[in-house]
Design an enzyme around this catalytic site. Structure first.
Site, PDB file in Angstrom:
ATOM      1  N   GLU A 150       4.894 -17.314  -2.595  1.00 48.72           N
ATOM      2  CA  GLU A 150       3.743 -17.918  -3.290  1.00 48.72           C
ATOM      3  C   GLU A 150       2.483 -17.945  -2.428  1.00 48.72           C
ATOM      4  O   GLU A 150       1.968 -19.024  -2.087  1.00 48.72           O
ATOM      5  CB  GLU A 150       4.073 -19.327  -3.763  1.00 48.72           C
ATOM      6  CG  GLU A 150       4.976 -19.348  -4.964  1.00 48.72           C
ATOM      7  CD  GLU A 150       5.063 -20.731  -5.616  1.00 48.72           C
ATOM      8  OE1 GLU A 150       4.629 -21.722  -5.016  1.00 48.72           O
ATOM      9  OE2 GLU A 150       5.578 -20.802  -6.741  1.00 48.72           O
ATOM     10  N   GLU A 305      11.010 -17.931 -10.371  1.00 47.24           N
ATOM     11  CA  GLU A 305      11.276 -19.361 -10.177  1.00 47.24           C
ATOM     12  C   GLU A 305      10.886 -20.116 -11.429  1.00 47.24           C
ATOM     13  O   GLU A 305       9.835 -19.838 -12.032  1.00 47.24           O
ATOM     14  CB  GLU A 305      10.414 -19.939  -9.051  1.00 47.24           C
ATOM     15  CG  GLU A 305      10.869 -19.666  -7.669  1.00 47.24           C
ATOM     16  CD  GLU A 305       9.975 -20.403  -6.666  1.00 47.24           C
ATOM     17  OE1 GLU A 305       9.423 -21.476  -7.002  1.00 47.24           O
ATOM     18  OE2 GLU A 305       9.811 -19.877  -5.567  1.00 47.24           O
TER      19      GLU A 305
HETATM   20  C1  GAL Z   1       7.412 -23.324  -5.729  1.00 42.57           C
HETATM   21  C2  GAL Z   1       7.928 -22.794  -4.389  1.00 42.57           C
HETATM   22  C3  GAL Z   1       9.383 -23.140  -4.173  1.00 42.57           C
HETATM   23  C4  GAL Z   1       9.646 -24.575  -4.545  1.00 42.57           C
HETATM   24  C5  GAL Z   1       9.216 -24.810  -5.968  1.00 42.57           C
HETATM   25  C6  GAL Z   1       9.484 -26.206  -6.465  1.00 42.57           C
HETATM   26  O1  GAL Z   1       6.042 -23.512  -5.676  1.00 42.57           O
HETATM   27  O2  GAL Z   1       7.794 -21.404  -4.308  1.00 42.57           O
HETATM   28  O3  GAL Z   1       9.723 -22.898  -2.829  1.00 42.57           O
HETATM   29  O4  GAL Z   1       8.946 -25.399  -3.677  1.00 42.57           O
HETATM   30  O5  GAL Z   1       7.841 -24.576  -6.069  1.00 42.57           O
HETATM   31  O6  GAL Z   1       9.000 -26.396  -7.773  1.00 42.57           O
END
Ligand code: GAL
Length: 644
Positions: A150, A305
């Site tokens: 990210e 994610e």
């Molecule tokens: C994203 C990040 C992850 C985790 C996730 C939690 O922004 O890439 O590592 O922190 O959020 O929602």
């Protein structure tokens, strides 16, 4: 087959085994296999464990993790582990930590603590990426590279002396001479004329509003600086493993990074999406960002994610009620994702994300969350055949980062309330409600294949923009205002679009907070304009107030101009769609029609064509009912899809 060598749809999540004793790993892989997980993202934040001391590597644990995954049929989305520099690097070279606009150097103790322009950080990150790639290039689990994590999440910009040097190099390449920079930045204003590039600094906290041309260049530079860092790691991976696809996880529609430029450097676009379960309309905004992800390469992408239930970083973290995790996952597939991945596999026991949901919650296999994981795994197996299918859209929405950066420069605009995402959504939401497939597009690409091209805003516009449109063109308010240096076009807006649109903007007329302005095409908020018509016809007029009777929407041939932010601007066009009840979303991938009921009541829909629901294996036709938060993935019997 999707972008990786894993067949079917990808299913899995971030896996952080280094947070657990090894005894737990055996259970992890057993349960992953039980759920149908076929990919795990590993080693995202593992630098300090892989290289605990400078040049001293500890691969043993990751060797064992990758072996275990492979033995259980699970592929690895392997990170280069560069998302957090280790403490030894930060202590040896404190200058790798970023400095904020007020000049404070940030401290170690979180993540993403690096200056994007630091040569020291870059050198070490590239060295680590090389070491990881050399170590695992032949590992059978390796299916995809995940560079860093990210970009721009915590660190988009840094104001340290090294960043200043990098900015000056970037400016030198862009302008060639200090006079060209003076010209571009309009430094005759407020006495900012430079005589040497060495006098130029990043836009740190200044006594008053900062030069807006400088700010736009800073935004361009910050996006490019991070992309340079990404590119440095990517070239190493490309050299060592030319056949393994490379990605980095995007953050939906992000102001800081020009994803058109970024996506061109990736093999596979991947995205992290966290719609707020507390917001009943969040599925609309997220659909827009999924359509962007698909449009970036005009091919399937990957939801890398998402949250199985609650996140842990909002003020109040509301869980996903029953059915929502499945529905939101199917929604990503509907918009072109070739899989569903989560953050994270096993819920953390400690750290800032210990209350973030996971595929395997603290309560283990007895939980509702685990049942959701199992069910989704089954659904994804049933839907395997959609992997690799593409999406066709007749409508394009223009998204231009330069315009966005110019439009949202603080402190020097007619109104700070005109926000690009809101403008995009004002067009997207009514199209989405009618099941119209929408692509996002750049203003400078070939747009001749679209029936309708909508530029919700094109503040920064060149003469070439939009010339390739052959279908209907719609241009939104405050467009064609400035050139790429943020200088107002001669004669004012809409500048190079004036002949196309047949109008001139006499004066911008932003509306005070909370005020509305009636028009014959509906209610406007936030923004209006005083328009002079040249050779266009008037489609709608303002009603009441200072602008009473003046044109609000105009049309010249196939080109519309909408001078305000309307509640439903699509009402002026005739775009065919489906007749869908509130809360029901319809999207197509080839001859697969996804119908998603986001409402909490059952909804009836008339199918445009008969087919088989891949989720239930039932043949359906005519009027059907979709249960609350349920979905249908209809494989239409005819191979010729009926595009709404
Ligand atoms: C994203 C990040 C992850 C985790 C996730 C939690 O922004 O890439 O590592 O922190 O959020 O929602």
């Amino acid at each position: 087959m999707g972008a990786t060598r894993v067949p079917g749809l990808l299913f899995g999540g971030d896996y952080n085994p280094e947070q657990w004793p090894e005894e737990v790993w055996a259970e992890d892989v057993r349960l992953m296999a039980e759920a149908g997980v076929n990919m795990a993202t590993v080693a995202v934040f593992s630098w300090s464990r892989l290289e605990p001391r400078p040049g001293v590597y500890d691969w043993g644990w990751l060797d064992r993790v990758l072996d275990l995954l492979h033995e259980h049929g699970i592929a690895a989305d392997l990170a280069t582990a560069t998302a957090t520099p280790p403490p030894w690097l930060v202590r040896e070279h404190p200058e790798v930590m970023p400095v904020d606009a007020a000049g404070t150097r940030l401290e170690f103790g979180s993540r993403q603590g690096y200056c994007p322009s630091s040569p020291v950080f870059k050198e070490h990150a590239v060295r680590l990426a090389r070491a990881v790639a050399e170590r695992y290039k032949d590992h059978p689990a390796l299916a995809m590279w995940h560079i860093s994590n990210e970009y721009a999440d915590h660190t988009l910009e840094c104001f340290c002396p090294e960043s200043a040097r990098h900015f000056r190099t970037w400016l030198g390449k862009r302008y060639g001479s200090i006079e060209a920079l003076n010209q571009a930045w309009g430094t005759s204003c407020w006495g900012q004329h430079y005589t040497s590039l060495d006098q130029v600094e990043p836009p740190r906290k200044a006594p008053g509003p900062v030069n807006p041309s400088q700010l736009v260049d800073w935004r361009r530079f910050c996006s490019d600086a991070l992309l340079e860092l990404f590119g440095a790691e990517k070239s190493v991976l490309r050299e060592i493993t030319p056949d393994i696809p490379v990605t980095t996880n995007f953050m939906s529609i992000l102001h800081g990074l020009d994803y058109w430029k970024w996506a061109a450097e990736e093999d596979l676009v991947s995205d992290d999406a966290y719609p707020d379960p507390a917001d009943p309309e969040s599925h609309v905004a997220v659909a827009l960002s999924y359509d962007l992800m698909r449009s970036l390469k005009r091919k399937p992408w990957l939801l890398l994610e998402s949250a199985p239930s609650a996140v842990s970083w909002r003020e109040v973290n509301v869980p996903k009620p029953p059915g929502m995790m499945r529905l939101h996952s199917l929604q990503a597939l509907a918009h072109g994702s070739d899989g569903v991945m989560f953050f994270q596999w096993r819920q953390a026991a400690y750290g800032p994300e210990k209350f973030h949901s996971a595929m395997l919650p603290h309560g283990g296999t007895a939980t509702r969350g685990w049942q959701d994981t199992l069910r989704l795994g089954r659904d994804l197996r049933d839907l395997a055949e959609i992997a690799g299918t593409t999406t066709k859209a007749d409508v394009a929405l223009i998204l231009d980062w330069d315009s966005w950066w110019g439009l949202e420069a603080p402190e020097s605009m007619p109104s700070n309330r005109l926000r690009l995402k809101e403008l995009l959504l004002s067009w997207y939401a009514p199209l989405h409600a009618r099941g119209v497939n929408v692509d996002l597009a750049r203003p400078d690409e070939d747009l001749s294949g679209y029936r309708v091209v909508i530029a919700p805003n094109l503040y920064m516009c060149t003469a070439e923009s939009l010339r390739t449109v052959t279908g209907q063109l719609v241009v939104g308010p405050f467009s064609g205002v400035v050139d790429p240096n943020d200088h107002v076009h001669p004669g004012g807006a809409p500048g190079p679009l004036a002949d196309l649109l047949g109008i001139a903007v006499d004066e911008f007329w932003p509306l005070p907070d909370g005020a509305t302005q009636e028009t014959t095409a509906g209610t406007a908020r936030t923004w209006a304009e005083w328009i002079r018509v040249q050779d266009a016809e008037v489609v709608a007029t303002y009603q009441g107030g200072e602008l009473d009777g003046l044109p609000a929407v105009t049309r010249k041939g196939n080109a519309y101009y909408v001078s305000c932010l309307l509640d439903d601007p699509t009402a002026i066009l005739s775009i065919e769609g489906l007749d869908l009840p509130d809360g029901v979303e319809a999207t197509r991938r080839e001859n697969y029609l996804f119908l998603l009921n986001h409402a909490t009541t059952p909804k009836k829909v008339i199918l445009p064509a008969p087919g088989r629901d891949l989720l239930t294996q039932q043949d359906l036709e005519g009027e059907i009912e979709i249960a609350p938060r349920d979905a249908i993935v209809l494989k239409e019997s005819s191979d010729t899809p009926v595009y709404p």
